[in-house]
Design a protein around this motif. Structure first.
Motif, PDB file in Angstrom:
ATOM      1  N   ARG A  41      -8.933  -6.522   0.156  1.00 18.22           N
ATOM      2  CA  ARG A  41      -9.112  -5.129   0.577  1.00 18.22           C
ATOM      3  C   ARG A  41     -10.504  -4.823   1.080  1.00 18.22           C
ATOM      4  NH1 ARG A  41      -5.930  -3.047  -4.645  1.00 18.22           N
ATOM      5  NH2 ARG A  41      -3.861  -3.039  -3.702  1.00 18.22           N
ATOM      6  N   THR A 100       4.586 -10.282  -0.729  1.00 19.50           N
ATOM      7  CA  THR A 100       5.838 -10.448  -1.472  1.00 19.50           C
ATOM      8  C   THR A 100       6.814  -9.331  -1.104  1.00 19.50           C
ATOM      9  OG1 THR A 100       4.501 -11.366  -3.251  1.00 19.50           O
ATOM     10  CG2 THR A 100       6.796 -10.909  -3.765  1.00 19.50           C
ATOM     11  N   GLY A 111       1.911  -5.691   0.473  1.00 19.82           N
ATOM     12  CA  GLY A 111       1.686  -7.084   0.088  1.00 19.82           C
ATOM     13  C   GLY A 111       2.690  -8.037   0.715  1.00 19.82           C
ATOM     14  N   THR A 114       5.534  -0.668  -2.547  1.00 17.67           N
ATOM     15  CA  THR A 114       4.111  -0.954  -2.312  1.00 17.67           C
ATOM     16  C   THR A 114       3.976  -2.001  -1.207  1.00 17.67           C
ATOM     17  OG1 THR A 114       3.844  -2.769  -3.907  1.00 17.67           O
ATOM     18  CG2 THR A 114       3.607  -0.533  -4.773  1.00 17.67           C
ATOM     19  N   GLY A 118      -0.895  -8.441  -8.075  1.00 20.04           N
ATOM     20  CA  GLY A 118      -1.809  -9.436  -7.529  1.00 20.04           C
ATOM     21  C   GLY A 118      -2.915  -9.787  -8.496  1.00 20.04           C
ATOM     22  N   GLU A 139      -3.751  -6.630 -10.729  1.00 17.17           N
ATOM     23  CA  GLU A 139      -3.755  -5.405  -9.932  1.00 17.17           C
ATOM     24  C   GLU A 139      -2.339  -5.054  -9.500  1.00 17.17           C
ATOM     25  OE1 GLU A 139      -3.818  -2.702  -6.652  1.00 17.17           O
ATOM     26  OE2 GLU A 139      -2.883  -4.661  -6.784  1.00 17.17           O
TER      27      GLU A 139
END
Ligand code: F6P
Length: 255
Positions: free
Chosen positions: A166, A67, A65, A63, A157, A184
């Motif tokens: 977003r 991190t 992000g 995914t 998150g 999320e």
């Protein structure tokens, strides 16, 4: 090691693992909310966990992000003894280009000298457009790869932080707030009980797909994410590994 024993990290890992019913937990020292390089440590810990779980041929769904971007930075060519293919877990879910799954997969592939695929799906489109997307051969191909992934790497998150990041339209934002979403992951918003209260419409991995994926590695740290981590772990059909930091872990163990 000795430091980990003294600081009680080993003990916290054992407690979290039991309490959250996880296959494995890794806690890195510090709190990534206040100390930026702790995120790099999360990345390194994830990279170690990945190595322990690789098989001959791997399809790794990832995914977006910051991190996950940090994870990508820590991957090295010594992963190349296994065959790796990185694929984005889901289509566009509103991230800035540097934090998009596509970009992160490309970086992971570059750093490990492996391959990756992209999934270009626009953010806010109608159901009809989504349906026609699904019939595109190139997209079908990537979707097939995603569904045969043996490993998933993902971030978690805070719900409101993510909805804001977003640029969620105001009506949807209101819905998310009213539903008391706290966490999320994968475009799914969870309340404190772990129930899905909202979902971003996009193609790719669905929450129920996690059940059949052998290694699901969640990477999320910082005290501010404790509620989100807890909500996700309650709601997730199967969470094998959690990589987190002391900041989040201490808060999780308070509850
Ligand atoms: O948008 C992708 C995503 O993985 C979300 O599902 C998750 O909530 C978020 O990024 C985590 O981002 P960060 O690591 O920057 O906190």
């Amino acid at each position: 090691g000795m430091m980990r024993e003294i600081s009680g990290i080993d003990e916290m890992e054992a407690m979290l693992k039991k309490r959250m019913n996880l296959q494995d937990v890794v806690i890195v020292p510090g709190d990534s909310d206040s100390t930026p390089w702790v995120k790099e440590e999360l990345g390194r810990a994830c990279s170690e966990s990945m190595k322990e779980r690789l098989i001959g041929k791997n399809i790794i769904a990832v995914t977006g992000g910051t991190t996950m971007a940090a994870v990508a930075e820590t991957l090295t060519p010594d992963f190349a003894s296994s065959e790796l293919l990185f694929v984005p877990a889901r289509g566009g879910i509103g991230e800035d280009v540097n934090n998009q799954a596509n970009t992160i997969c490309a970086k992971m592939a570059e750093n490990t000298r492996a391959r990756h695929r992209v999934l270009y799906v626009p953010d806010q489109v109608s159901k009809e457009v989504y349906k026609s997307f699904l019939t595109e051969p190139a997209i079908k191909d990537v979707l097939n790869l995603i569904s045969s992934a043996n490993m998933v790497l993902h971030g978690i998150g805070d719900a409101i932080t993510m909805a804001e990041r977003r640029k969620t339209p105001p009506e949807t934002m209101d819905e998310i707030i009213e539903s008391n979403a706290v966490g999320e992951a994968f475009g799914y918003y969870f309340n404190q009980e772990g129930e899905v209260v909202h979902k971003v419409m996009t193609i790719g991995l669905q929450l129920k797909d996690l059940e059949k994926i052998e290694h699901v590695i969640a990477v999320a740290g910082g005290k501010s994410k404790a509620k989100a981590i807890q909500a996700y772990l309650k709601g997730a059909p199967h969470a094998s590994v959690l990589i987190t930091d002391e900041g989040a872990a201490k808060e999780l163990l308070k509850g």
